[in-house]
Design a protein around this motif. Structure first.
Motif, PDB file in Angstrom:
ATOM      1  N   THR A 147      23.477  61.107  36.630  1.00  0.00           N
ATOM      2  CA  THR A 147      23.717  59.987  37.545  1.00  0.00           C
ATOM      3  C   THR A 147      22.863  58.774  37.217  1.00  0.00           C
ATOM      4  OG1 THR A 147      22.046  60.758  39.128  1.00  0.00           O
ATOM      5  CG2 THR A 147      24.293  61.590  39.416  1.00  0.00           C
ATOM      6  N   SER A 148      21.919  58.913  36.276  1.00  0.00           N
ATOM      7  CA  SER A 148      21.042  57.790  35.932  1.00  0.00           C
ATOM      8  C   SER A 148      21.580  56.946  34.774  1.00  0.00           C
ATOM      9  CB  SER A 148      19.642  58.307  35.566  1.00  0.00           C
ATOM     10  OG  SER A 148      19.690  59.095  34.378  1.00  0.00           O
TER      11      SER A 148
ATOM     12  N   GLN B 170      27.588  55.523  35.448  1.00  0.00           N
ATOM     13  CA  GLN B 170      27.675  54.914  36.774  1.00  0.00           C
ATOM     14  C   GLN B 170      28.845  53.933  36.837  1.00  0.00           C
ATOM     15  OE1 GLN B 170      23.861  53.069  37.309  1.00  0.00           O
ATOM     16  NE2 GLN B 170      22.751  54.993  37.527  1.00  0.00           N
TER      17      GLN B 170
ATOM     18  N   ARG C  82      26.891  56.554  47.175  1.00  0.00           N
ATOM     19  CA  ARG C  82      26.419  56.338  45.804  1.00  0.00           C
ATOM     20  C   ARG C  82      24.987  55.806  45.796  1.00  0.00           C
ATOM     21  NH1 ARG C  82      29.483  52.485  41.334  1.00  0.00           N
ATOM     22  NH2 ARG C  82      27.755  52.419  39.837  1.00  0.00           N
TER      23      ARG C  82
ATOM     24  N   GLU D 235      21.950  57.720  43.745  1.00  0.00           N
ATOM     25  CA  GLU D 235      21.216  57.110  42.642  1.00  0.00           C
ATOM     26  C   GLU D 235      19.765  56.848  43.017  1.00  0.00           C
ATOM     27  OE1 GLU D 235      23.517  53.827  41.109  1.00  0.00           O
ATOM     28  OE2 GLU D 235      25.279  55.102  40.792  1.00  0.00           O
TER      29      GLU D 235
END
Length: 631
Positions: A121-122, A127, A207, A211
């Motif tokens: 997710t990074s 993303q 989201r 994040e």
């Protein structure tokens, strides 16, 4: 994402069972180096799409857009005409089949984007890809909103007549489920507005939470750790390490509590607006409807668990405090390992053998399906920077297969998490035969297979325990797991109820959220657990409060149900495994009452939940008896 009841706003894929259930993951850094874990598998998403920029993905997006436009042009405002005076079952069935096929295609695309994003997710590219796909799928699916809405405007008698045609009668469970939502359905333009704005409202806050949480770093032992390994330090045998990890968590949560408070307040208000417009009276009514479970059944479960707090969690933690030589346990000692707990690292191959053997003893067919997850690249097991924490099994779509995400680090609880997620995976695999509209299972029943898989694995490990000390460690671990699954989740549910109820009167401050959290935790854990300063912020990291309000009672529902189901299994003659697999294969086509009837169980019976809770009490009774023998 598309639900079994029609179209829903696209959501991130999140079902982190381990973190939600309160089973912190083990420490990967000192006790379980990769060499001891063996070769951990990473999933192969090529069965969905080769790559984010693949021609196949682009072509499917184009196909989906054209198909949605064609379906809208062909059927919008015309579904009633298909009934042709009550004789048009075949024509309506053809329309439903086209709608179903498009659901499958859209689900495949968004599943791929969600899984790619969950793996890291990074990563800015992931993303962006995930966000872009969400927007595209929302735009395409908005063209299909008319379909379930218009179906619900059909005359009841005409639809009933049409379902006599076997082609349409096949979809009866889905159509009947859909009509349960009819009283809460808004006019078409409002439904479209709710749907399209989901990406910039709830979806965006989801989201942001993901994040932000993934990016947080916690300093423990001179190292900067992400959330997952920091939570795992709460399992360390050294109390000073557990305390340091807890303090690191509370310090970082405090630094970010304003943001998490804003997210919580915003999403609670967002839900209140939706509930008010749709006509849901109670804060949890929409979840009960989605779960196809009656409010009275959930209320009975909650009341039974709260009444049992003193006999279960209060009693167990008082006993654990004595085992650790204390009068009270600090909150960071709640999941501390016992002196009897084996210290060895469980390699991946051993974990695989253990779970498959337990499944195979119950049903060779169940083990064969579970084996495919290992053999065909359907599991992602290693801990990685940026990877979504916890664990989940994502069903994707019936034209593909489920995928499992773990953060495997070699402790017994990781083996149980593997058993849990494989239970989900087997369930999802079997239910796929029902097709995209009827395969999805309500959350309350979705947890049945996962918890049953854990129980099979636990019983096998218990039977193989080489000594009374190891038997005690296994019993204590299972008791803690059940407390985390039942008691802790009902405490979470009651926390959510208070938060959402008070939010109707105005925003909650960070301090008020902390007060409610401590109140619910203190009630459930009992006087043997001391909630030290800093613990008031620990509500921040529970992801299901954000992603799926009131989801959490499904864990308690599933655990108590499985306890009763397993008791039937232990007394059953031949044929139980076949009936069990048939229950899983039913997917979302049957109500919980109908599914449990072949086992002589009924969740609406006031005594049902007491039966399940007595299983947990029995484990604690056995632990007390073992203590008495050694005194």
């Amino acid at each position: 994402m598309l639900s079994n009841s029609g179209l829903r706003p696209v959501r991130p894929v999140h079902a982190p069972a381990a973190s939600i259930k309160g089973k912190p993951k083990p420490d990967p850094l000192d006790e379980a180096p990769e060499a001891k874990l063996g070769n951990l598998p990473e999933w192969n998403l090529g069965d969905l799409y080769p790559a984010p920029d693949s021609p196949k993905l682009k072509a499917d997006l184009d196909t989906a857009e054209r198909a949605a436009e064609a379906l809208q042009e062909r059927y919008a405002g015309k579904l009633a005409d298909l009934l042709d005076g009550g004789k048009g079952g075949a024509g309506l069935a053809q329309a439903v089949r086209e709608f179903e096929a498009l659901n499958d295609l859209l689900g495949r695309i968004v599943s791929y984007a969600s899984l790619l994003y969950a793996a890291d997710t990074s990563d800015p590219q992931r993303q962006k890809f995930y966000g872009d796909i969400q927007e595209k799928i929302t735009a395409i699916s908005s063209k299909l909103l008319f379909f379930p809405l218009e179906l619900n405007r059909l005359d009841d008698a005409q639809l009933e007549q049409a379902m006599r045609d076997p082609a349409l009668g096949h979809y009866r469970p889905w159509l009947e489920d859909l009509r349960k939502e009819k009283p809460y359905q808004l006019e078409d333009k409002l439904e479209q507005l709710f749907h399209e704005k989901a990406v910039t409202s709830r979806g965006a806050w989801d989201r942001l939470f993901n994040e932000t949480m993934t990016a947080l770093k916690f300093e423990v032992g001179g190292e900067k750790l992400s959330l997952e390994p920091t939570l795992n330090r709460l399992l360390d045998p050294d109390e000073s390490v557990r305390m340091e990890a807890s303090n690191a968590l509370s310090e970082v949560f405090k630094q970010n509590v304003r943001l998490f408070t804003l997210i919580t307040n915003t999403l609670a208000k967002d839900k209140e607006i939706s509930d008010r417009w749709r006509g849901f009276a109670d804060v949890a009514d929409s979840r009960h409807l989605a779960n196809r479970v009656e409010k009275e059944v959930v209320d009975a479960l909650v009341a039974a668990v709260r009444e049992a707090y003193p006999r279960i969690s209060h009693r167990y933690y008082a006993m654990k405090a004595r085992w650790l030589g204390k009068t009270k346990l600090a909150h960071w000692d709640r999941n501390a390992p016992l002196p009897e707990e084996p210290k060895q690292v469980i390699g991946w191959d051993e974990a695989k053998r253990t779970v498959l053997a337990a499944y195979g003893d119950f049903s060779p067919r169940m083990a064969e399906i579970a084996g495919r997850f290992f053999a065909q690249g359907w599991i992602d097991a290693p801990v990685r920077e940026g990877k979504s924490p916890g664990a989940f099994s994502h069903p994707t779509v019936p034209s593909a297969h489920p995928y499992i995400l773990l953060n495997y680090q070699g402790k017994p609880r990781d083996v149980m998490t593997l058993a849990h997620e494989l239970g989900h995976g087997v369930h999802q695999y079997l239910a796929n035969a029902q097709g995209p509209l009827m395969a999805p299972t309500p959350l309350t029943l979705a947890e049945t297979a996962s918890v049953f898989g854990e129980m099979l694995t636990f019983r096998k490990l218990l039977d193989q325990a080489p000594s009374p000390r190891e038997r005690k460690a296994l019993l204590a671990s299972k008791a803690e797991d059940m407390i985390n699954t039942v008691v802790r989740q009902i405490a979470f549910y009651n926390f959510e109820r208070k938060v959402h109820t008070e939010r109707r009167e105005g925003e909650l401050t960070s301090e008020r959220l902390g007060e409610i959290w401590l109140e619910m935790q203190s009630e459930s854990l009992g006087p043997a657990i001391e909630l030290k300063p800093g613990y008031e912020t620990f509500w921040c990291y529970i992801p299901h409060f954000i992603h799926a309000p009131f989801y959490v009672y499904a864990y308690a529902f599933g655990d108590c149900l499985v306890n009763s189901l397993y008791a039937v299994y232990e007394k059953a003659a031949q044929g139980f495994a076949e009936r069990y697999l048939d229950m899983l294969a039913a997917g979302g086509t049957k109500h919980h009452k109908e599914l449990l009837a072949p086992f002589g169980l009924d969740a609406t019976d006031p005594n049902f939940w007491s039966m399940g809770l007595k299983v947990i009490e029995g484990l604690i009774d056995e632990l007390e008896a073992m203590d008495a023998k050694t005194d």
